[in-house]
Design an enzyme around this catalytic site. Structure first.
Site, short mmCIF file in Angstrom:
data_model
loop_
_atom_site.label_atom_id
_atom_site.label_comp_id
_atom_site.label_asym_id
_atom_site.label_seq_id
_atom_site.Cartn_x
_atom_site.Cartn_y
_atom_site.Cartn_z
N ASN A 186 0.65 -1.09 -0.02
CA ASN A 186 0.06 0.05 -0.02
C ASN A 186 0.79 1.34 -0.02
O ASN A 186 1.54 1.53 1.05
CB ASN A 186 -0.80 -0.13 1.24
CG ASN A 186 -1.98 1.25 1.31
OD1 ASN A 186 -1.67 2.10 0.78
ND2 ASN A 186 -2.62 1.17 2.47
N LYS B 187 3.09 0.75 3.18
CA LYS B 187 2.89 -0.13 4.31
C LYS B 187 2.89 -1.54 3.45
O LYS B 187 2.49 -1.54 2.38
CB LYS B 187 1.63 0.04 4.80
CG LYS B 187 1.57 1.44 5.58
CD LYS B 187 -0.01 1.31 6.14
CE LYS B 187 -0.23 2.72 6.59
NZ LYS B 187 -1.65 3.09 6.48
N ARG C 267 -2.55 -1.87 -3.22
CA ARG C 267 -3.70 -1.21 -3.08
C ARG C 267 -3.62 -0.15 -4.12
O ARG C 267 -2.58 0.71 -4.10
CB ARG C 267 -3.91 -0.64 -1.80
CG ARG C 267 -4.94 0.38 -1.21
CD ARG C 267 -4.83 1.48 -0.30
NE ARG C 267 -5.77 2.05 -0.21
CZ ARG C 267 -5.94 3.39 0.54
NH1 ARG C 267 -4.75 3.66 0.97
NH2 ARG C 267 -6.68 4.11 0.71
N HIS D 187 -12.64 3.77 0.14
CA HIS D 187 -12.86 2.75 1.03
C HIS D 187 -13.35 1.52 0.68
O HIS D 187 -13.93 0.80 1.26
CB HIS D 187 -13.66 3.41 2.49
CG HIS D 187 -12.85 4.21 3.17
ND1 HIS D 187 -13.42 5.42 3.98
CD2 HIS D 187 -11.75 4.54 3.69
CE1 HIS D 187 -12.81 6.05 4.48
NE2 HIS D 187 -11.33 5.62 4.53
N LEU E 283 -15.28 4.73 10.09
CA LEU E 283 -14.88 5.98 10.62
C LEU E 283 -13.57 5.84 11.13
O LEU E 283 -13.20 5.15 11.99
CB LEU E 283 -15.98 6.17 11.71
CG LEU E 283 -17.58 5.95 11.52
CD1 LEU E 283 -18.40 6.07 12.69
CD2 LEU E 283 -17.70 6.87 10.23
N ASN F 204 -9.40 8.30 10.42
CA ASN F 204 -9.02 9.51 9.92
C ASN F 204 -9.64 9.99 8.70
O ASN F 204 -9.95 11.15 8.64
CB ASN F 204 -7.61 9.25 9.51
CG ASN F 204 -6.71 9.88 10.76
OD1 ASN F 204 -6.91 10.61 11.40
ND2 ASN F 204 -5.31 9.02 10.71
N GLY F 205 -9.76 9.00 7.59
CA GLY F 205 -10.97 9.25 7.08
C GLY F 205 -12.09 8.58 7.20
O GLY F 205 -11.94 7.38 7.60
N ARG G 287 -10.11 16.63 7.23
CA ARG G 287 -10.85 16.99 5.73
C ARG G 287 -12.34 17.72 6.15
O ARG G 287 -13.10 17.20 6.81
CB ARG G 287 -11.06 15.94 4.89
CG ARG G 287 -9.60 15.46 4.35
CD ARG G 287 -9.80 14.12 3.22
NE ARG G 287 -9.20 12.98 4.10
CZ ARG G 287 -9.13 11.69 3.81
NH1 ARG G 287 -9.96 11.27 2.81
NH2 ARG G 287 -8.30 10.96 4.32
N PHE H 261 -10.02 11.60 17.77
CA PHE H 261 -10.74 11.63 18.59
C PHE H 261 -10.69 11.41 20.08
O PHE H 261 -11.31 11.75 20.94
CB PHE H 261 -11.90 10.55 17.93
CG PHE H 261 -12.56 11.20 16.83
CD1 PHE H 261 -11.89 11.65 15.67
CD2 PHE H 261 -14.01 11.29 16.77
CE1 PHE H 261 -12.89 12.22 14.59
CE2 PHE H 261 -14.89 11.96 16.08
CZ PHE H 261 -14.21 12.35 14.66
N ARG H 262 -9.48 10.72 20.26
CA ARG H 262 -9.13 10.42 21.78
C ARG H 262 -8.86 11.94 22.44
O ARG H 262 -9.48 12.12 23.32
CB ARG H 262 -7.95 9.40 21.86
CG ARG H 262 -8.60 8.07 21.59
CD ARG H 262 -7.28 7.13 21.11
NE ARG H 262 -6.40 7.77 19.92
CZ ARG H 262 -5.71 6.88 19.32
NH1 ARG H 262 -5.14 5.77 19.76
NH2 ARG H 262 -5.26 7.21 18.14
N GLU I 3 -8.34 -4.55 5.25
CA GLU I 3 -8.27 -4.33 3.84
C GLU I 3 -7.13 -5.03 3.12
O GLU I 3 -7.16 -5.55 2.17
CB GLU I 3 -7.79 -2.79 3.61
CG GLU I 3 -9.18 -1.90 3.96
CD GLU I 3 -8.93 -0.46 4.33
OE1 GLU I 3 -8.25 -0.28 5.25
OE2 GLU I 3 -9.14 0.41 3.40
P1 ADP Z 1 -7.03 5.78 8.83
O1 ADP Z 1 -8.07 6.34 8.31
O2 ADP Z 1 -5.46 6.62 8.76
O3 ADP Z 1 -6.74 4.34 8.54
P2 ADP Z 1 -7.74 4.65 11.23
O4 ADP Z 1 -8.93 3.81 11.06
O5 ADP Z 1 -6.54 3.96 11.78
O6 ADP Z 1 -7.25 5.98 10.32
O7 ADP Z 1 -8.32 5.73 12.51
C1 ADP Z 1 -7.47 6.50 13.23
C2 ADP Z 1 -8.35 7.27 14.11
O8 ADP Z 1 -9.07 6.39 15.08
C3 ADP Z 1 -7.54 8.11 15.02
O9 ADP Z 1 -7.36 9.52 14.35
C4 ADP Z 1 -8.50 8.18 16.35
O10 ADP Z 1 -9.27 9.57 16.01
C5 ADP Z 1 -9.61 7.05 16.16
N1 ADP Z 1 -9.49 6.45 17.54
C6 ADP Z 1 -8.55 5.29 17.79
N2 ADP Z 1 -8.66 4.96 18.90
C7 ADP Z 1 -9.76 5.49 19.40
C8 ADP Z 1 -10.75 5.42 20.56
N3 ADP Z 1 -10.29 4.45 21.72
N4 ADP Z 1 -11.64 6.22 20.57
C9 ADP Z 1 -12.08 6.97 19.88
N5 ADP Z 1 -11.38 7.07 18.61
C10 ADP Z 1 -10.30 6.32 18.57
#
Ligand code: ADP
Length: 400
Positions: free
Chosen positions: A7, A14, A90, A179, A208, A210-211, A240, A283-284, A385
């Site tokens: 990817n 990756k 990918r 996605h 849900l 980063n994207g 975004r 989000f954390r 994925e």
């Molecule tokens: P990407 O789209 O880059 O693959 P991910 O699917 O790994 O991203 O999602 C990353 C996001 O998941 C982080 O930015 C964070 O906001 C969120 N996240 C991770 N752990 C938690 C959690 N325990 N509670 C809420 N959000 C979380």
């Protein structure tokens, strides 16, 4: 059969090496900061972790280092590159010509090149990864798995934008959706969990992270999705903006004197929950901020949850209410129990009733989180994925 999944991002790569006889991951790794100072590779295998910081000027060098790491007598998992039977890549954008995963030949390379204007950061990186593998692994089959492919089943009324039709016909400007590999994986896994043939599964699939994107899946096929021509559309995301009144862009250019590149930067990198909170795209961090009374963090979360709910509600109507399950995946979907609870709060009207206790349990990761008497099941399904890409690659090289 051993399959390497690659990817390539604009400055990262990756990878995972699978033993597909057992669907087992033999090695997984990451090359970061390609063509930037401080470039490095890290790899994880049963033997432990390996890290190396070294100059990596381009994707070809990155692929060379991946091959060295995989075959190293100290930290590698194979003796010879010949053990790799095929490579699955990918690819972000496949445009309209590509409707499914496919073995890479000259036509596929041209199709990926053709839509570079719609994916200027990712498609060139994907092409570089493919070219590097072609020269270093001569003769081995390579497969491209596209983020857009799963959504090619959308009906026209859901993918044509209401601007003059010539923009679609002549330029290919339409909703493509992204996605797709994840939504496809989730659809297949949900079918297994629901005990239904995949052709009969109706879902609202929420990826849900980063994207973020939400897809309406009817009879196992995507009929609508929230991302568009590019992954900037739809829900607000980490950085975004998601959907906006298009006049905002005209205002930025005409009244604020911003250049197209500046607008692009604001909407892709400085908006979403980062733009609203002014604090973080994670989000954390937002949840911590919101709990300690930061009103901007609270607002960012409210906007995100409200737009998720709005999209789920709209798609439920589009599907005539015939939904087997709402599924959550991605970093937020899999881990954000509070986010899931808030998004589902208000969806009682379409038959959703959450079991809050199960929703709050950290384990198992894959679970049904709706109450016994919920008309629609709500499920958390961790996405994979890379495994989906490896499965498609295996299937295609076996001629199936
Ligand atoms: P990407 O789209 O880059 O693959 P991910 O699917 O790994 O991203 O999602 C990353 C996001 O998941 C982080 O930015 C964070 O906001 C969120 N996240 C991770 N752990 C938690 C959690 N325990 N509670 C809420 N959000 C979380």
């Amino acid at each position: 059969m051993k399959i390497l999944v690659i990817n390539c991002g604009s400055s990262s790569l990756k990878y995972q090496l699978f033993d597909m006889d057992k669907e087992e991951v033999l090695a997984k790794g990451l090359v970061e900061r390609i063509a930037i100072d401080g470039s490095r590779i890290e790899q994880e295998t049963a033997k432990g972790e390996f890290e190396l910081e070294t100059a990596i000027p381009d994707h070809k060098k990155a692929v060379e280092l991946v091959f060295e790491a995989l075959t190293s007598p100290d930290h590698g998992v194979i003796k010879d590159l010949q053990e790799i039977d095929a490579v699955g890549h990918r690819v972000v954008h496949g445009g309209e010509k590509v409707t499914k995963s496919t073995i890479i030949d000259q036509d596929v390379l041209e199709a990926i090149q053709e839509v570079v204007p719609f994916s200027p950061l990712h498609n060139p990186a994907n092409l570089q990864g493919i070219q590097a593998c072609s020269s270093l692994l001569e003769g081995k089959p390579q497969v491209a798995v596209f983020d857009t492919a799963f959504h090619q089943t959308m009906p026209q009324e859901n993918f044509v934008y209401p601007i003059p039709l010539s923009y679609y016909k002549e330029q290919g400007i339409r909703r493509y959706g992204f996605h797709g590999t994840s939504h496809n994986f989730i659809t297949n896994r949900a079918a297994e969990l629901l005990g239904k043939p995949v052709e009969e599964v109706n879902l609202i699939s929420c990826h849900l992270g980063n994207g973020s994107s939400i897809t309406a899946v009817k009879n196992g096929k995507s009929i609508m999705t929230s991302m568009g021509l590019t992954p900037l559309a739809g829900l607000p995301m980490g950085t975004r903006s998601g959907d906006l009144d298009p006049s905002i862009i005209i205002y930025m250019i005409k009244q604020l004197g911003m250049s197209p590149d500046e607008v692009d930067k604001v909407l892709n990198k400085e908006s979403g929950v980062l733009g609203i909170s002014g604090l973080s795209s994670d989000f954390r961090d937002l949840e911590k901020g919101a709990e300690s009374g930061d009103e901007n963090c609270q607002l960012a979360l409210k906007i995100f949850h409200s737009r998720c709910r709005e999209t789920i509600g709209a798609y439920a109507t589009m599907m005539g209410g015939r939904i087997d399950a709402i599924t959550f995946t991605g970093g937020i979907g899999e881990n954000g129990s509070k986010d899931r609870e808030v998004i589902c709060d208000g969806l009682e009207i379409i038959g959703v009733k959450l079991d809050k206790e199960i929703n709050n349990q950290r384990k198992p990761k894959e679970k049904v989180i709706s109450a016994e008497d919920s008309a629609i099941k709500v499920m958390v399904i961790p996405t994979d994925e890379e495994l989906m890409i490896a499965r498609d690659t295996k299937r295609l090289v076996q001629g199936k």
